[in-house]
Design a protein around this motif. Structure first.
Motif, PDB file in Angstrom:
ATOM      1  N   GLY A   1      -1.993  -8.316   4.065  1.00 17.05           N
ATOM      2  CA  GLY A   1      -2.704  -7.057   4.169  1.00 17.05           C
ATOM      3  C   GLY A   1      -3.136  -6.672   5.565  1.00 17.05           C
ATOM      4  O   GLY A   1      -3.146  -5.490   5.914  1.00 17.05           O
TER       5      GLY A   1
ATOM      6  N   CYS B   1      -6.565   3.700   4.068  1.00 14.89           N
ATOM      7  CA  CYS B   1      -7.995   4.042   4.120  1.00 14.89           C
ATOM      8  C   CYS B   1      -8.162   5.509   4.520  1.00 14.89           C
ATOM      9  O   CYS B   1      -8.973   6.245   3.941  1.00 14.89           O
ATOM     10  CB  CYS B   1      -8.719   3.154   5.128  1.00 14.89           C
ATOM     11  SG  CYS B   1      -8.824   1.402   4.697  1.00 14.89           S
TER      12      CYS B   1
ATOM     13  N   GLY C   1     -11.977  -1.082   7.773  1.00 12.48           N
ATOM     14  CA  GLY C   1     -11.809  -0.208   6.612  1.00 12.48           C
ATOM     15  C   GLY C   1     -12.777   0.953   6.624  1.00 12.48           C
ATOM     16  O   GLY C   1     -12.410   2.098   6.335  1.00 12.48           O
TER      17      GLY C   1
ATOM     18  N   LEU D   1       0.804  -1.225   0.000  1.00 15.72           N
ATOM     19  CA  LEU D   1       0.000   0.000   0.000  1.00 15.72           C
ATOM     20  C   LEU D   1       0.837   1.275   0.000  1.00 15.72           C
ATOM     21  O   LEU D   1       0.525   2.210  -0.751  1.00 15.72           O
ATOM     22  CB  LEU D   1      -0.979  -0.017   1.170  1.00 15.72           C
ATOM     23  CG  LEU D   1      -2.217  -0.887   0.953  1.00 15.72           C
ATOM     24  CD1 LEU D   1      -3.012  -1.016   2.237  1.00 15.72           C
ATOM     25  CD2 LEU D   1      -3.091  -0.325  -0.163  1.00 15.72           C
TER      26      LEU D   1
ATOM     27  N   PHE E   1      -2.669  -0.537   6.078  1.00 14.89           N
ATOM     28  CA  PHE E   1      -4.069  -0.623   5.668  1.00 14.89           C
ATOM     29  C   PHE E   1      -4.885   0.500   6.305  1.00 14.89           C
ATOM     30  O   PHE E   1      -5.652   1.206   5.630  1.00 14.89           O
ATOM     31  CB  PHE E   1      -4.626  -1.995   6.053  1.00 14.89           C
ATOM     32  CG  PHE E   1      -6.107  -2.140   5.882  1.00 14.89           C
ATOM     33  CD1 PHE E   1      -6.715  -1.920   4.655  1.00 14.89           C
ATOM     34  CD2 PHE E   1      -6.907  -2.513   6.962  1.00 14.89           C
ATOM     35  CE1 PHE E   1      -8.096  -2.066   4.509  1.00 14.89           C
ATOM     36  CE2 PHE E   1      -8.271  -2.659   6.821  1.00 14.89           C
ATOM     37  CZ  PHE E   1      -8.868  -2.436   5.592  1.00 14.89           C
TER      38      PHE E   1
ATOM     39  N   TYR F   1      -7.824  -1.538  -3.757  1.00 11.61           N
ATOM     40  CA  TYR F   1      -7.155  -2.551  -2.951  1.00 11.61           C
ATOM     41  C   TYR F   1      -7.987  -3.834  -2.970  1.00 11.61           C
ATOM     42  O   TYR F   1      -9.078  -3.878  -2.400  1.00 11.61           O
ATOM     43  CB  TYR F   1      -7.014  -2.042  -1.523  1.00 11.61           C
ATOM     44  CG  TYR F   1      -6.128  -2.861  -0.613  1.00 11.61           C
ATOM     45  CD1 TYR F   1      -4.993  -3.513  -1.094  1.00 11.61           C
ATOM     46  CD2 TYR F   1      -6.401  -2.957   0.744  1.00 11.61           C
ATOM     47  CE1 TYR F   1      -4.166  -4.235  -0.252  1.00 11.61           C
ATOM     48  CE2 TYR F   1      -5.577  -3.673   1.602  1.00 11.61           C
ATOM     49  CZ  TYR F   1      -4.467  -4.315   1.098  1.00 11.61           C
ATOM     50  OH  TYR F   1      -3.655  -5.027   1.943  1.00 11.61           O
TER      51      TYR F   1
ATOM     52  N   LEU G   1     -11.893  -0.636  -1.358  1.00 11.31           N
ATOM     53  CA  LEU G   1     -11.524  -1.912  -0.765  1.00 11.31           C
ATOM     54  C   LEU G   1     -12.459  -2.995  -1.282  1.00 11.31           C
ATOM     55  O   LEU G   1     -13.680  -2.899  -1.122  1.00 11.31           O
ATOM     56  CB  LEU G   1     -11.629  -1.822   0.764  1.00 11.31           C
ATOM     57  CG  LEU G   1     -11.527  -3.136   1.555  1.00 11.31           C
ATOM     58  CD1 LEU G   1     -10.157  -3.783   1.364  1.00 11.31           C
ATOM     59  CD2 LEU G   1     -11.809  -2.890   3.047  1.00 11.31           C
TER      60      LEU G   1
END
Length: 286
Positions: free
Chosen positions: A110, A122, A174, A86, A118, A130, A208
């Protein structure tokens, strides 16, 4: 419509890309029955649906079975280190906003070693997609429990009595962290995943996509996922509070777009401010 039989010309003379035109000459080495085969197929079909030139797309990955995907695509690709896909993708996208950036990861890569990245990916809401192939275990290292494993899963090589702790809920985390688009698809339904992947790529901001991608080598119970998954009973919402209530009671088997936010993507001003060599040298003088 997706072209599936090969590159051809439209009536206007433009080249039409087929799904197979996005595949490299490298043969996948996943185990027979791995859900990642379906993910690769759905991704190539999605790119054909979008009619993006291979040089317009960059696929970034970390470490794991899922992270082999860049090698199997005829796009730009970067196979990074464990959990760091990421930040690599973020740097690429903010410096090259013209690129369509897709990040491929697994539940271990992840949400364990890459969990901190992560959260902040976000939060930043950079315009990238992603896709996380979740098989609820570490497949490449022979079947250990992962962050999303059920607490009573007793077949993990290091946790024969189960982990005894609640699994990580990536969609809930997320949403709370600021993801602007949240969806779930099945890795065994390539055609069903295409319209959702297409929407994720086209939606502004951080998208996501949670993919249920079974590993039948180390957990054959996941063969049942194909029968158990269902379309989400409600339409996608743009209300984060409503989405939170739904996701908190989600059983991990509802498919479809679950949340569509309207946050503005983060994109810094890229106006160049280049100093002379002499000025740069002065800044480093001791």
């Amino acid at each position: 419509m997706i072209a599936t039989t090969g590159t051809h010309l439209s009536e206007g003379g433009c080249q039409i890309m087929a799904a197979k035109d996005y595949k490299s000459g490298v043969k996948p080495v996943w185990c027979p029955g791995c859900g990642d085969y379906g993910v690769l197929l759905s991704l190539t079909k999605t790119l054909a649906e979008l009619q993006l030139s291979p040089e317009q797309v960059s696929v970034i990955s970390g470490i794991g079975c899922s992270s082999r995907i860049p090698a199997y695509l005829k796009t730009y690709g970067f196979h990074g280190v464990h959990g760091r896909a990421l930040p690599l993708a973020t740097g690429l996208k903010v410096s090259r906003p013209d690129q369509t950036v897709i990040v491929a990861s697994g539940d271990g890569d992840g949400f364990s070693i890459g969990g901190n990245h992560f959260l902040h990916a976000c939060r930043r809401n950079v315009n990238l997609t992603y896709i996380v192939m979740d098989n609820q275990l570490y497949g490449m290292t022979k079947g250990q429990a992962s962050p999303t494993s059920e607490p009573d899963w007793e077949k993990g090589k290091l946790t024969p009595g189960g982990t005894g702790i609640n699994p990580f809920h990536p969609l809930v985390v997320g949403l709370a962290s600021g993801a602007n688009f949240i969806a779930r698809v099945s890795g065994t339904d390539a055609n069903g995943a295409v319209p959702i992947l297409k929407e994720a790529i086209e939606h502004p901001g951080f998208s996501l996509v949670h993919i249920l991608s079974p590993c039948i080598t180390y957990n054959r119970d996941q063969l049942e996922w194909k029968k158990q998954v269902r379309q989400a009973p409600v339409a996608a919402t743009s209300d984060p509070a409503q989405a939170a209530r739904r996701l908190m009671t989600d059983d991990n088997l509802n498919l479809g777009v679950l949340y569509k936010g309207d946050r503005k993507p983060y994109q810094p001003d890229l106006k160049a401010q280049v100093d002379s060599v002499e000025v740069l040298e002065e800044q480093f003088a001791v």
